[in-house]
Design a protein around this motif. Structure first.
Motif, PDB file in Angstrom:
ATOM      1  N   HIS A 168       0.868  -1.435  -0.039  1.00 46.02           N
ATOM      2  CA  HIS A 168      -0.068   0.200   0.019  1.00 46.02           C
ATOM      3  C   HIS A 168       0.666   1.558   0.150  1.00 46.02           C
ATOM      4  CE1 HIS A 168      -3.908  -1.530   1.790  1.00 46.02           C
ATOM      5  NE2 HIS A 168      -2.778  -3.460   0.652  1.00 46.02           N
ATOM      6  N   TRP A 169       1.895   1.596  -0.622  1.00 45.68           N
ATOM      7  CA  TRP A 169       3.261   2.483  -0.737  1.00 45.68           C
ATOM      8  C   TRP A 169       2.339   3.135  -2.337  1.00 45.68           C
ATOM      9  CZ3 TRP A 169       8.966   1.591  -0.601  1.00 45.68           C
ATOM     10  CH2 TRP A 169       9.776   2.605  -1.288  1.00 45.68           C
ATOM     11  N   PHE A 170       2.573   3.928  -1.618  1.00 45.01           N
ATOM     12  CA  PHE A 170       1.676   5.652  -3.027  1.00 45.01           C
ATOM     13  C   PHE A 170       3.325   5.794  -3.946  1.00 45.01           C
ATOM     14  CE2 PHE A 170       0.940   9.527  -4.617  1.00 45.01           C
ATOM     15  CZ  PHE A 170      -0.106   8.961  -4.610  1.00 45.01           C
ATOM     16  N   LEU A 171       4.175   5.994  -2.900  1.00 45.19           N
ATOM     17  CA  LEU A 171       5.719   6.638  -3.605  1.00 45.19           C
ATOM     18  C   LEU A 171       5.331   5.000  -4.769  1.00 45.19           C
ATOM     19  CD1 LEU A 171       7.669   7.947  -4.368  1.00 45.19           C
ATOM     20  CD2 LEU A 171       8.998   7.866  -2.030  1.00 45.19           C
ATOM     21  N   LEU A 172       5.417   3.983  -4.325  1.00 46.31           N
ATOM     22  CA  LEU A 172       5.733   2.473  -5.553  1.00 46.31           C
ATOM     23  C   LEU A 172       5.061   2.803  -6.288  1.00 46.31           C
ATOM     24  CD1 LEU A 172       8.208   0.199  -5.547  1.00 46.31           C
ATOM     25  CD2 LEU A 172       6.516  -0.555  -3.844  1.00 46.31           C
ATOM     26  N   PHE A 173       3.993   3.066  -6.071  1.00 43.94           N
ATOM     27  CA  PHE A 173       3.009   2.889  -7.295  1.00 43.94           C
ATOM     28  C   PHE A 173       3.442   4.209  -8.033  1.00 43.94           C
ATOM     29  CE2 PHE A 173      -0.191   1.205  -4.770  1.00 43.94           C
ATOM     30  CZ  PHE A 173      -0.868   0.480  -5.883  1.00 43.94           C
ATOM     31  N   LEU A 174       3.746   5.279  -7.948  1.00 42.02           N
ATOM     32  CA  LEU A 174       3.591   6.583  -8.644  1.00 42.02           C
ATOM     33  C   LEU A 174       5.298   6.358  -9.558  1.00 42.02           C
ATOM     34  CD1 LEU A 174       3.538   9.599  -6.474  1.00 42.02           C
ATOM     35  CD2 LEU A 174       2.611   8.519  -8.246  1.00 42.02           C
ATOM     36  N   VAL A 175       5.923   5.415  -8.976  1.00 44.01           N
ATOM     37  CA  VAL A 175       7.784   4.852  -9.063  1.00 44.01           C
ATOM     38  C   VAL A 175       7.105   4.012 -10.606  1.00 44.01           C
ATOM     39  CG1 VAL A 175       9.822   3.795  -9.301  1.00 44.01           C
ATOM     40  CG2 VAL A 175       9.047   5.221  -7.770  1.00 44.01           C
ATOM     41  N   ALA A 176       6.639   2.824 -10.104  1.00 46.66           N
ATOM     42  CA  ALA A 176       5.958   2.170 -11.149  1.00 46.66           C
ATOM     43  C   ALA A 176       5.602   2.834 -12.515  1.00 46.66           C
ATOM     44  CB  ALA A 176       4.852   0.769 -10.538  1.00 46.66           C
ATOM     45  N   GLN A 177       4.709   3.467 -12.313  1.00 46.08           N
ATOM     46  CA  GLN A 177       3.715   4.563 -13.520  1.00 46.08           C
ATOM     47  C   GLN A 177       5.186   5.414 -15.033  1.00 46.08           C
ATOM     48  OE1 GLN A 177       0.586   3.874 -13.575  1.00 46.08           O
ATOM     49  NE2 GLN A 177      -0.107   5.363 -13.678  1.00 46.08           N
ATOM     50  N   PHE A 178       5.686   5.832 -13.354  1.00 43.88           N
ATOM     51  CA  PHE A 178       6.688   6.768 -14.325  1.00 43.88           C
ATOM     52  C   PHE A 178       7.482   5.624 -15.122  1.00 43.88           C
ATOM     53  CE2 PHE A 178      10.960   8.377 -14.232  1.00 43.88           C
ATOM     54  CZ  PHE A 178      10.968   9.874 -14.633  1.00 43.88           C
ATOM     55  N   MET A 179       8.049   4.281 -14.692  1.00 45.71           N
ATOM     56  CA  MET A 179       8.462   3.491 -15.206  1.00 45.71           C
ATOM     57  C   MET A 179       7.695   3.424 -16.675  1.00 45.71           C
ATOM     58  SD  MET A 179      10.169   0.737 -12.970  1.00 45.71           S
ATOM     59  CE  MET A 179      10.591  -0.616 -14.667  1.00 45.71           C
ATOM     60  N   MET A 180       6.102   2.767 -16.225  1.00 49.72           N
ATOM     61  CA  MET A 180       5.895   2.477 -17.478  1.00 49.72           C
ATOM     62  C   MET A 180       5.203   3.275 -18.997  1.00 49.72           C
ATOM     63  SD  MET A 180       3.700  -0.245 -18.100  1.00 49.72           S
ATOM     64  CE  MET A 180       3.160  -0.965 -17.002  1.00 49.72           C
ATOM     65  N   GLY A 181       5.132   4.550 -17.794  1.00 47.14           N
ATOM     66  CA  GLY A 181       5.562   6.188 -18.608  1.00 47.14           C
ATOM     67  C   GLY A 181       6.870   6.041 -19.665  1.00 47.14           C
ATOM     68  N   ALA A 182       8.050   5.971 -19.289  1.00 47.58           N
ATOM     69  CA  ALA A 182       8.843   5.725 -19.880  1.00 47.58           C
ATOM     70  C   ALA A 182       9.635   4.784 -20.883  1.00 47.58           C
ATOM     71  CB  ALA A 182      10.617   5.608 -18.658  1.00 47.58           C
ATOM     72  N   GLY A 183       9.233   2.883 -20.493  1.00 48.16           N
ATOM     73  CA  GLY A 183       9.212   2.142 -21.506  1.00 48.16           C
ATOM     74  C   GLY A 183       8.078   2.252 -22.505  1.00 48.16           C
ATOM     75  N   GLN A 184       7.099   3.063 -22.366  1.00 46.04           N
ATOM     76  CA  GLN A 184       6.102   3.289 -23.489  1.00 46.04           C
ATOM     77  C   GLN A 184       6.702   4.376 -24.345  1.00 46.04           C
ATOM     78  OE1 GLN A 184       2.196   3.310 -23.122  1.00 46.04           O
ATOM     79  NE2 GLN A 184       2.027   4.950 -23.839  1.00 46.04           N
ATOM     80  N   THR A 185       7.076   5.265 -23.541  1.00 43.18           N
ATOM     81  CA  THR A 185       8.184   6.432 -25.250  1.00 43.18           C
ATOM     82  C   THR A 185       8.736   5.414 -25.514  1.00 43.18           C
ATOM     83  OG1 THR A 185       7.940   8.185 -22.728  1.00 43.18           O
ATOM     84  CG2 THR A 185       9.293   8.657 -24.893  1.00 43.18           C
ATOM     85  N   LEU A 186       9.788   5.084 -24.908  1.00 43.38           N
ATOM     86  CA  LEU A 186      11.016   4.273 -26.005  1.00 43.38           C
ATOM     87  C   LEU A 186      10.240   3.523 -27.438  1.00 43.38           C
ATOM     88  CD1 LEU A 186      13.834   3.329 -26.640  1.00 43.38           C
ATOM     89  CD2 LEU A 186      13.903   1.800 -24.830  1.00 43.38           C
ATOM     90  N   VAL A 187       9.164   3.082 -26.585  1.00 42.80           N
ATOM     91  CA  VAL A 187       8.463   1.943 -27.837  1.00 42.80           C
ATOM     92  C   VAL A 187       8.024   2.804 -29.051  1.00 42.80           C
ATOM     93  CG1 VAL A 187       6.923   0.051 -28.203  1.00 42.80           C
ATOM     94  CG2 VAL A 187       7.903   0.175 -26.704  1.00 42.80           C
TER      95      VAL A 187
END
Length: 430
Positions: free
Chosen positions: A105-124
């Motif tokens: 239930h760690w909100f910061l970890l959700f935000l890190v996951a979101q950022f990583m997902m956005g970064a990977g999608q940007t590269l693709v």
């Protein structure tokens, strides 16, 4: 931003490669518009305020701006196909990161996951978009781009339905404003398996892309003169176009990703599937654009109509009734469920937003000549609006009620209206 000259080896057929690219666009849409269901879910599980929840969108969309230029560098080093595989691998890793985030239930970890997902999608996306243009006749490129856009938005219809079935299915308490501790724990646990599925599917796609016969795009060193970035600011139609696109992406994200959160706040039961309605309106708008432009109406006039519709709908949200379902009752004969007017107006913004992106681009780049590549880079950076404007909405909701906070969209559409009517015509600041 350097320009790349690309050529694809001649093939007897490009059907299979295009089908693979189409699948990637569907994945982009699925991941992107899943945010509309993830927001109210995290509000429930983590007891977030609307302002806190807005950072779910901020962390995803800011990654596009941060990684736009680095993605181009990576692709130059490893090639287009490898770049896609790497980006997909990052997305799969990000999907796995949601699991410990849900468990702790760690909100910061959700935000890190979101950022990583956005970064990977940007590269693709940086790697895959040139394929759409180059894998087929140039004269039919616009049609291929439109088809990919429809696939992207169609995934936005599917994603909330899948999310609801897998994560909220069978939980009557999921719609409660104050779920019990047991219900919160069950909701968190329900997130684990779907994201494992997502990681596995994206990982398999990454492997298939890597071993596929997808032709590599040939890169040639840019021989054009390096132009100072400041020089492009002499073009008002570009500068104002960047602002208009920034505001547009912001209101597009608000319409697609905050509708579920707003629906939950007013007690609407099926809040988790509301993003699907917005995306359905957007797909319909895409189809209208393909049919009408330019045979019946010009892109400029369509942009004008879209902006006016956006202004009207944004005001209707603020001034409308959360109890009345009079608009949806008109379409009851088609099987439409009773939906509060305010929610339906948010969904209808999908129709207003559909052709704004493709209409602004040619107007903003008109007359730029050798500055076109630099102007395109600035327009891509304007995607940051999807990160910033929803946060402004969230901040406004801490000052006024959530319904009134939607007034932040009205000046956005008014600026787009100004750009459609006059701003795009300006060729000098004097």
């Amino acid at each position: 931003m350097s320009v790349e000259t690309m050529a694809v080896p001649k093939q007897s057929s490009s059907v299979v490669p295009l089908a693979m690219i189409a699948g990637l666009f569907f994945i982009f849409g699925f991941v992107t518009w899943l945010n509309g269901s993830l927001m109210p879910y995290l509000e429930l599980v983590l007891s977030l305020t609307p302002f806190q929840a807005s950072f779910i969108l901020f962390s995803f969309y800011i990654a596009v701006t941060v990684f736009a230029l680095p993605s181009s560098w990576v692709i130059r080093k490893v090639g287009y196909k490898n770049g896609m595989a790497i980006g997909l691998a990052v997305m799969a890793s990000a999907a796995l990161l949601y699991i410990p985030a849900a468990k702790t239930h760690w909100f910061l970890l959700f935000l890190v996951a979101q950022f990583m997902m956005g970064a990977g999608q940007t590269l693709v996306q940086t790697a895959v978009n040139p394929y759409v243009v180059k894998m087929g006749p140039e004269e039919s490129a616009a049609r291929r781009i439109s088809i990919m856009g429809i696939l992207n938005k169609s995934a936005g219809i599917v994603a909330p339905l899948v999310f609801t079935a897998l994560i909220l299915g069978g939980m009557s308490g999921a719609t409660s404003q104050t779920p019990s501790a047991e219900e919160i724990e069950q909701l968190a646990n329900n997130l684990v398996l779907p994201y494992i599925y997502m990681a596995v599917v994206i990982g398999i796609v990454a492997f298939l892309v890597r071993i596929s016969s997808l032709p590599e795009l040939d890169l040639e060193e840019d021989k054009e003169e390096k132009l100072p970035l400041r020089d492009v600011f002499q073009f008002p139609n570009l500068v104002l176009g960047v602002v208009a696109l920034f505001l547009y992406v912001g209101v597009e994200v608000i319409a697609g990703d905050t509708i579920g959160s707003y629906g939950r706040s007013i007690g609407y039961t099926n809040f988790s599937i509301l993003t699907s309605i917005t995306m359905s309106c957007m797909v319909f708008g895409y189809i209208l654009g393909i049919v009408l432009i330019p045979r019946v109406i010009s892109q400029q006039n369509m942009l004008l109509i879209s902006a006016v519709l956006g202004v009207c709908l944004s005001l209707a949200i603020v001034l409308g009734s959360n109890e009345s379902t009079s608009i949806s009752s008109v379409f009851a004969f088609l099987g439409m469920p009773a939906i509060p007017n305010t929610i339906l107006c948010i969904a209808l913004l999908g129709l207003a937003n559909a052709i704004v992106w493709p209409a602004i681009w040619p107007l903003a780049l008109s007359g730029l000549g050798k500055y076109t590549a630099t102007g395109s880079a600035l327009l891509i950076m304007a995607i940051a609006g999807g990160a910033v404007v929803p946060v402004i909405l969230g901040a406004a909701s801490t000052i006024v009620d959530r319904q009134t906070a939607y007034i932040v969209m009205t000046p956005c559409y008014l600026f787009i209206l100004y750009y459609a009517a006059k701003g795009h015509k300006l060729r000098s600041w004097k």
